[in-house]
Design an enzyme around this catalytic site. Structure first.
Site, PDB file in Angstrom:
ATOM      1  N   ALA A   2       0.537  -1.500  -0.314  1.00 54.99           N
ATOM      2  CA  ALA A   2       0.007  -0.208  -0.177  1.00 54.99           C
ATOM      3  C   ALA A   2       1.297   1.228  -0.336  1.00 54.99           C
ATOM      4  O   ALA A   2       2.598   0.415   0.109  1.00 54.99           O
ATOM      5  CB  ALA A   2      -0.997  -0.580   0.796  1.00 54.99           C
ATOM      6  N   GLY A  19       0.864  -4.942   0.979  1.00 53.93           N
ATOM      7  CA  GLY A  19      -1.117  -4.932  -0.296  1.00 53.93           C
ATOM      8  C   GLY A  19      -0.679  -5.466  -1.341  1.00 53.93           C
ATOM      9  O   GLY A  19      -1.142  -6.075  -2.400  1.00 53.93           O
ATOM     10  N   GLU A  59      -1.109  -8.761  -0.872  1.00 48.78           N
ATOM     11  CA  GLU A  59      -2.606  -9.440  -0.804  1.00 48.78           C
ATOM     12  C   GLU A  59      -3.269  -8.977  -2.155  1.00 48.78           C
ATOM     13  O   GLU A  59      -3.829 -10.171  -2.483  1.00 48.78           O
ATOM     14  CB  GLU A  59      -3.017  -8.358   0.378  1.00 48.78           C
ATOM     15  CG  GLU A  59      -2.447  -8.525   1.614  1.00 48.78           C
ATOM     16  CD  GLU A  59      -3.091  -7.357   2.830  1.00 48.78           C
ATOM     17  OE1 GLU A  59      -3.412  -8.076   3.492  1.00 48.78           O
ATOM     18  OE2 GLU A  59      -2.859  -6.236   2.012  1.00 48.78           O
ATOM     19  N   GLU A 113       4.163  -5.526   6.915  1.00 45.98           N
ATOM     20  CA  GLU A 113       3.514  -4.309   7.378  1.00 45.98           C
ATOM     21  C   GLU A 113       3.966  -4.460   9.123  1.00 45.98           C
ATOM     22  O   GLU A 113       4.113  -3.334   9.947  1.00 45.98           O
ATOM     23  CB  GLU A 113       1.429  -4.640   7.181  1.00 45.98           C
ATOM     24  CG  GLU A 113       1.103  -4.419   5.978  1.00 45.98           C
ATOM     25  CD  GLU A 113       1.409  -5.914   5.584  1.00 45.98           C
ATOM     26  OE1 GLU A 113       2.337  -6.424   5.475  1.00 45.98           O
ATOM     27  OE2 GLU A 113       0.526  -5.780   4.761  1.00 45.98           O
TER      28      GLU A 113
HETATM   29  N1  COA Z   1       4.665   3.494  -0.214  1.00 43.61           N
HETATM   30  C1  COA Z   1       5.138   4.432  -0.113  1.00 43.61           C
HETATM   31  N2  COA Z   1       6.620   4.671  -0.422  1.00 43.61           N
HETATM   32  C2  COA Z   1       7.739   4.210  -0.506  1.00 43.61           C
HETATM   33  C3  COA Z   1       6.982   2.768  -0.318  1.00 43.61           C
HETATM   34  C4  COA Z   1       5.649   2.476   0.046  1.00 43.61           C
HETATM   35  N3  COA Z   1       4.892   1.172   0.044  1.00 43.61           N
HETATM   36  N4  COA Z   1       7.632   1.698  -0.587  1.00 43.61           N
HETATM   37  C5  COA Z   1       8.798   1.999  -0.380  1.00 43.61           C
HETATM   38  N5  COA Z   1       8.405   3.766  -0.658  1.00 43.61           N
HETATM   39  C6  COA Z   1       9.115   5.058  -1.629  1.00 43.61           C
HETATM   40  C7  COA Z   1      10.453   5.222  -0.348  1.00 43.61           C
HETATM   41  O1  COA Z   1      10.510   5.825   0.477  1.00 43.61           O
HETATM   42  C8  COA Z   1      11.400   5.268  -1.380  1.00 43.61           C
HETATM   43  O2  COA Z   1      10.958   6.870  -1.997  1.00 43.61           O
HETATM   44  P1  COA Z   1      12.663   8.062  -1.684  1.00 43.61           P
HETATM   45  O3  COA Z   1      13.374   7.059  -2.591  1.00 43.61           O
HETATM   46  O4  COA Z   1      11.485   9.335  -1.852  1.00 43.61           O
HETATM   47  O5  COA Z   1      13.262   7.864  -0.202  1.00 43.61           O
HETATM   48  C9  COA Z   1      11.494   4.806  -2.914  1.00 43.61           C
HETATM   49  O6  COA Z   1      10.148   4.368  -2.495  1.00 43.61           O
HETATM   50  C10 COA Z   1      12.019   3.588  -1.942  1.00 43.61           C
HETATM   51  O7  COA Z   1      12.364   2.823  -1.817  1.00 43.61           O
HETATM   52  P2  COA Z   1      13.707   2.061  -0.424  1.00 43.61           P
HETATM   53  O8  COA Z   1      13.090   1.319   0.425  1.00 43.61           O
HETATM   54  O9  COA Z   1      14.547   3.175  -1.071  1.00 43.61           O
HETATM   55  O10 COA Z   1      14.011   1.198  -1.988  1.00 43.61           O
HETATM   56  P3  COA Z   1      14.580   0.008  -2.093  1.00 43.61           P
HETATM   57  O11 COA Z   1      15.091  -0.579  -3.066  1.00 43.61           O
HETATM   58  O12 COA Z   1      15.623  -0.176  -1.387  1.00 43.61           O
HETATM   59  O13 COA Z   1      13.589  -1.251  -0.942  1.00 43.61           O
HETATM   60  C11 COA Z   1      12.157  -1.996  -1.293  1.00 43.61           C
HETATM   61  C12 COA Z   1      12.488  -1.295  -2.178  1.00 43.61           C
HETATM   62  C13 COA Z   1      10.492  -2.409  -1.430  1.00 43.61           C
HETATM   63  C14 COA Z   1      12.029  -3.233  -0.446  1.00 43.61           C
HETATM   64  C15 COA Z   1      11.201  -1.340   0.078  1.00 43.61           C
HETATM   65  O14 COA Z   1      10.780   0.089  -0.089  1.00 43.61           O
HETATM   66  C16 COA Z   1      10.070  -1.672   1.146  1.00 43.61           C
HETATM   67  O15 COA Z   1      10.193  -2.160   1.862  1.00 43.61           O
HETATM   68  N6  COA Z   1       9.259  -1.192   1.357  1.00 43.61           N
HETATM   69  C17 COA Z   1       7.585  -1.563   2.262  1.00 43.61           C
HETATM   70  C18 COA Z   1       7.208  -2.148   1.888  1.00 43.61           C
HETATM   71  C19 COA Z   1       6.131  -2.687   2.791  1.00 43.61           C
HETATM   72  O16 COA Z   1       6.575  -2.450   4.360  1.00 43.61           O
HETATM   73  N7  COA Z   1       5.282  -2.793   2.962  1.00 43.61           N
HETATM   74  C20 COA Z   1       3.840  -2.830   3.235  1.00 43.61           C
HETATM   75  C21 COA Z   1       3.086  -1.809   3.108  1.00 43.61           C
HETATM   76  S1  COA Z   1       1.107  -2.686   2.787  1.00 43.61           S
END
Ligand code: COA
Length: 685
Positions: A63, A102, A105, A125
Site C-alpha cells: 500500500a 498490499g 494481498e 506490515e
Molecule cells: N509506500 C510509499 N512509498 C514507498 C513504499 C510504500 N509502500 N515503499 C517504498 N517507498 C518509497 C521509499 O520511501 C523511497 O522513497 P524515496 O526515494 O523518496 O526515499 C522509494 O520508495 C524507494 O524505496 P527504498 O526502500 O529506498 O528502495 P529499495 O529498493 O531499497 O527497497 C522495498 C524497496 C520495496 C523493498 C522497500 O521500499 C520496502 O520494504 N518498502 C515497504 C514495503 C512495505 O512495508 N509494504 C507494506 C505496506 S502495506
C-alpha cells in the site's frame, strides 16, 4: 486507460500492467484505474484469462504508506480484491522483485501466482506497527497453513520464490521472461477450464485441531513483542482465520488494522521507515559516485574483523591488513569461526561460507592496499596511532581512494588534516559486532568531498547497513547522547536506586536491556580506561573495576553471571557496596520512582539530541532517531528519542529539566534553547 494502469492483449489473455515508480505502491491513483480495468475485463467475453504484472523494478511493494493515517480514498484495496475474486476466468499475478504487503494481498486475490526466481514475497506490515489490512492474514493461511503464515506475518520477513513455491504460495517459478511465461500459464489454465476456486474458499489447510500448537507458538512470539501491539494483533488476526468464517475474520482484521494505524506505535514505526530513507539522502549538487571494487581493512581484531565480514557479506573483496602474520592468522581464524557458527545455526550454507572466505586476502604489507578503493582503519583508539596509519595510507593509497577511520570519539578533522588529501577522508563508525549491527555513522569532516560521502552512503545500503551522516564532535551522535543518558546513573544509585531497579525501568519502557546490563555486556573496563585517560571518576563503576568485576566476561560486574550464564542476577555485594559508598558521601537512600528514573536518564538524552541539532552535528531530528533505534536499541514503537519527545510532551520535558537543573545545578539538565523553542513551536527547525 491511465498512465499508472494499462491493459494489453495477447490473444485471449489480458495483461493489466501497473506502472507507479519507484515501487508500484497501491496509491489512490493506481487503485482507481485498477478497479475499473478489472471490472471491464471481468465482463468482457473476449478475455479468457487475466495477468496482473508490474513495470519497473518490482511487483507492487505495498500500500502507499504515505496514505496511512489519512482518510481513505475509495476504492481501497479490499473491494478491488473482492472484484478480482468474482472473476470466473483464471487470474494470475506475475511477480518480480518484491510482492509485499498490499502487493501480496493483491496477488492473493488472484487464482494463481507465478514468480521470477529472484522474487521475494511477504507481509511486512508488522514493521510499520500494523497487521496487514487487506485480507493478508485471512488468505495467506489458506495457502500456506496457519503456522507458516503466523511466522511470516509476525516476523514481517519476506520469503524467496523457491520457499514460496514449496509452501504453496506460488504455483510456478520462472527463471526469465516472466510476463510471457505468465501469459502462457494463464492461457493453459483457461484451456483446462474452470471453475477456479478463489483463495477465500480454500479451507483445506486450516485445521482447528492444530489450535493448541498454534496458540503455543503465538504465546512464544507475544513474549518477544516487548510491548509492541502489532505482533500480538497479527497473531490474533491469523487465529481468526482458523476460528471464524472468512468474512468475519476479514472484518476483524480490518478492525485491528484501523485501531493500530491510528495509534502512536504505528505512527512511530512509519516515521522510522521514512526517517531511514531520508537519512540516506545528501542534499546539494548532482553528486557523482566513486567506483568501489575492493575494500581494505586495517586491523583484524574484533572491530576490524567484523567490518571486513560486513563488506564480504555484501560481496566485496577485502584486503585485510595486520601488523604481524600471527595477528593476521588469528584474525582470519576468528572470521572463519564466526562463519562456521552461522553455518551451524543454519543461517549460512557451507557453499556461501566458502565463497565469502574466498573474498579475503590477508596481508602485512601496506603496499597491498594500493588497489583498494575504500580503506577503513580499525586500529587502537589513539590519535597518534591513527595519524601514523593515515600517514602510511597517504603514501600508498591510489588517487581518489576513500580513506575512512572507524574512530568512536576522535577528531576526524585532525586525522584528515594529517594527510595530503583531506577531501578523501571521512569516518565510518561501525557498531560492534560490525557484521551484525545495522547502524553506520558516517562522519563528515570539514573538508570531506560530497561525492565521497554519497559513495559510502550508497555502499552502506548495499551491504545492508543503515547509514546516517553525522558531523565531528566527541562521540558523534550516538555515543555523545549515550554519555548524557548515563550521566545520572551513578547519582541515582547513590540516592537509593539499584542496578536492577533502573534496568527494569528501561525494559518496561521497551529497551532490550537497561544501562547496567549493557555495561556488563560491553565490558566495564572500557569505560574505566576512558575515564582514567580523561581524569574522570565514577564511584561505583570504578570500585567494581578495581575488584576485577568487568561484567559478563569476568562473570561479575553490576550483576552476577554464574557458570558462563548471560542472565543478570542481582548481587547483594554490589548493593552493599553502593550503600557503603552512599554513606561515605553522606547520602541517605530514598525510594526512587520509575518516573524519576526515566526523567533523569531519558530527558537528558533528548536534551543532548537537541544540542546536537543546534550544532548541526545531525541534519535532522529524524536522523537522531535512526541512530538510536538501530544502534542502541531505543524501542521502535516509540520512534526514537526525538519522536518520543513529542509523544511525551516537550514542554513537560523542559519543565522537568528545569526542575532538576535547579535542584542539582548539573549541566546535563540545562535545557537547550532549541528544546525550549520546540516546546513552543512544535518544530525542531
Ligand atoms: N509506500 C510509499 N512509498 C514507498 C513504499 C510504500 N509502500 N515503499 C517504498 N517507498 C518509497 C521509499 O520511501 C523511497 O522513497 P524515496 O526515494 O523518496 O526515499 C522509494 O520508495 C524507494 O524505496 P527504498 O526502500 O529506498 O528502495 P529499495 O529498493 O531499497 O527497497 C522495498 C524497496 C520495496 C523493498 C522497500 O521500499 C520496502 O520494504 N518498502 C515497504 C514495503 C512495505 O512495508 N509494504 C507494506 C505496506 S502495506
Amino acid at each position: 486507460m491511465s498512465s499508472f494502469v494499462s491493459v494489453t492483449r495477447d490473444g485471449g489473455v489480458a495483461v493489466v500492467n501497473i506502472d507507479n515508480p519507484p515501487v508500484n505502491a497501491l496509491s489512490f491513483h493506481v487503485r482507481e484505474p485498477l478497479m475499473q480495468a478489472l471490472i471491464l475485463l471481468r465482463d468482457e467475453p473476449s478475455v479468457a484469462a487475466i495477468v496482473i504484472a508490474c513495470a519497473g523494478r518490482t511487483f507492487v511493494a505495498g500500500a502507499d504508506i504515505t496514505e496511512f493515517g489519512k482518510p481513505v480514498q475509495q476504492p481501497e484495496l479490499r473491494p478491488i480484491i473482492a472484484v478480482l475474486e468474482e472473476i470466473a476466468k483464471p487470474t494470475v499475478a506475475a511477480i518480480h522483485g518484491t510482492a509485499l504487503g498490499g502487493g501480496l494481498e493483491l496477488a492473493l486475490g488472484c487464482h494463481f501466482r507465478v514468480a521470477e526466481a529472484g522474487a521475494r514475497l511477504g507481509l511486512p506490515e508488522v514493521k510499520l506497527g500494523l497487521p496487514p489490512g487487506g485480507g493478508g492474514t485471512v488468505r495467506l493461511p489458506r495457502l500456506v497453513g496457519a503456522d507458516k503464515a503466523l511466522g511470516m506475518i509476525v516476523s514481517g520477513t519476506p520469503i524467496n520464490a523457491a520457499e514460496a513455491l514449496g509452501a504453496g504460495l506460488v504455483d510456478a517459478v520462472f527463471d526469465s521472461d516472466l510476463t510471457a511465461r505468465a501469459i502462457s500459464f494463464a492461457r493453459d489454465m483457461a484451456a483446462k477450464g474452470g471453475p477456479f476456486m478463489p483463495v477465500r474458499d480454500r479451507n483445506d489447510r486450516l485445521d482447528p485441531a492444530g489450535l493448541p500448537e498454534f496458540d503455543e507458538q503465538a504465546a512464544k512470539l507475544a513474549k518477544k513483542a516487548r510491548g509492541l501491539e502489532a505482533p500480538i494483533a497479527c497473531a490474533q488476526a491469523v487465529r481468526n482465520a482458523i476460528t471464524l468464517p472468512f468474512d468475519e475474520a476479514l472484518a476483524a482484521e480490518r478492525k485491528l488494522f484501523l485501531k493500530l494505524v491510528a495509534g502512536d506505535q504505528s505512527r512511530a514505526q512509519r516515521h522510522l521507515f521514512f526517517a531511514e530513507r531520508e537519512a540516506a539522502k545528501i542534499s546539494g549538487k548532482d553528486l557523482s559516485r566513486r567506483k568501489v571494487a575492493r575494500v581494505g581493512v586495517i586491523g583484524a581484531g574484533t572491530m576490524g574483523g567484523g567490518i571486513a565480514m560486513a563488506f564480504a557479506n555484501g560481496g566485496y573483496p577485502v584486503t585485510l591488513l595486520e601488523t604481524s602474520s600471527e595477528a593476521l592468522e588469528r584474525g582470519l581464524a576468528t572470521i572463519d569461526r564466526n562463519y562456521a557458527v552461522s553455518v551451524a545455526r543454519g543461517s549460512l550454507s557451507e557453499d556461501a561460507k566458502r565463497q565469502r572466505l574466498g573474498l579475503f586476502k590477508g596481508t602485512t604489507d601496506y603496499g597491498d592496499l594500493a588497489d583498494c578503493d575504500l580503506i577503513v582503519e580499525a586500529v587502537f583508539e589513539e590519535m597518534a596511532v591513527k595519524k601514523d596509519v593515515f600517514g602510511r595510507l597517504d603514501a600508498v593509497a591510489k588517487s581518489g581512494a576513500i580513506l575512512a577511520t572507524n574512530t568512536s570519539y576522535l577528531d576526524v578533522n585532525e586525522i584528515a588534516a594529517s594527510t595530503s588529501r583531506p577531501q578523501d577522508v571521512l569516518g565510518l563508525h561501525f557498531f560492534s559486532p560490525a557484521n551484525v549491527m545495522k547502524l553506520l555513522e558516517i562522519v563528515r569532516a570539514e573538508r570531506t568531498d560530497a561525492d565521497a560521502l554519497a559513495t559510502v552512503v550508497e555502499l552502506a545500503r548495499r551491504i545492508g547497513k543503515v547509514p546516517v551522516i553525522v558531523g565531528v564532535c566527541h562521540g558523534f551522535v550516538g555515543n555523545r547522547m549515550l554519555a548524557a543518558r548515563g550521566a545520572e546513573s551513578e547519582a541515582l544509585l547513590l540516592e537509593g536506586a539499584t542496578p536492577s531497579r533502573i534496568d527494569r525501568a528501561f525494559t518496561d519502557f521497551g529497551w532490550p536491556m537497561g544501562p547496567f546490563q549493557m555495561g556488563d555486556l560491553a565490558g566495564l573496563d572500557i569505560g574505566w580506561r576512558n575515564r582514567k585517560a580523561r581524569g574522570q571518576t565514577a564511584v561505583i563503576a570504578d570500585a567494581l573495576c578495581e575488584q576485577g568485576r568487568f561484567g559478563q566476561k569476568t562473570g561479575r560486574g553490576f550483576y552476577l553471571y554464574e557458570n558462563g550464564s548471560r542472565v543478570s542476577v542481582p548481587d547483594p555485594d554490589v548493593e552493599a557496596l553502593i550503600r557503603a559508598k552512599a554513606a561515605e558521601n553522606g547520602i541517605a537512600p530514598r525510594t526512587i520512582g520509575a518516573d524519576e528514573l526515566i526523567e533523569r536518564t531519558l530527558y537528558p538524552l533528548v536534551n543532548e539530541g537537541a544540542k546536537i541539532l543546534e550544532e548541526k552535528i545531525a541534519a535532522r531530528a529524524s536522523d537522531i532517531d535512526v541512530v538510536w533505534v538501530n544502534g542502541y536499541g531505543f524501542p521502535v514503537g516509540k520512534g526514537g528519542p526525538m519522536f518520543w519527545a513529542g509523544l511525551e510532551g516537550v514542554d513537560k520535558i523542559v519543565a522537568r529539566l528545569d526542575h532538576w537543573h535547579e535542584r542539582t545545578g548539573r549541566q546535563v539538565f540545562r535545557a537547550s534553547p532549541l528544546l525550549r523553542r520546540m516546546a513552543e513551536t512544535g518544530s525542531w527547525e
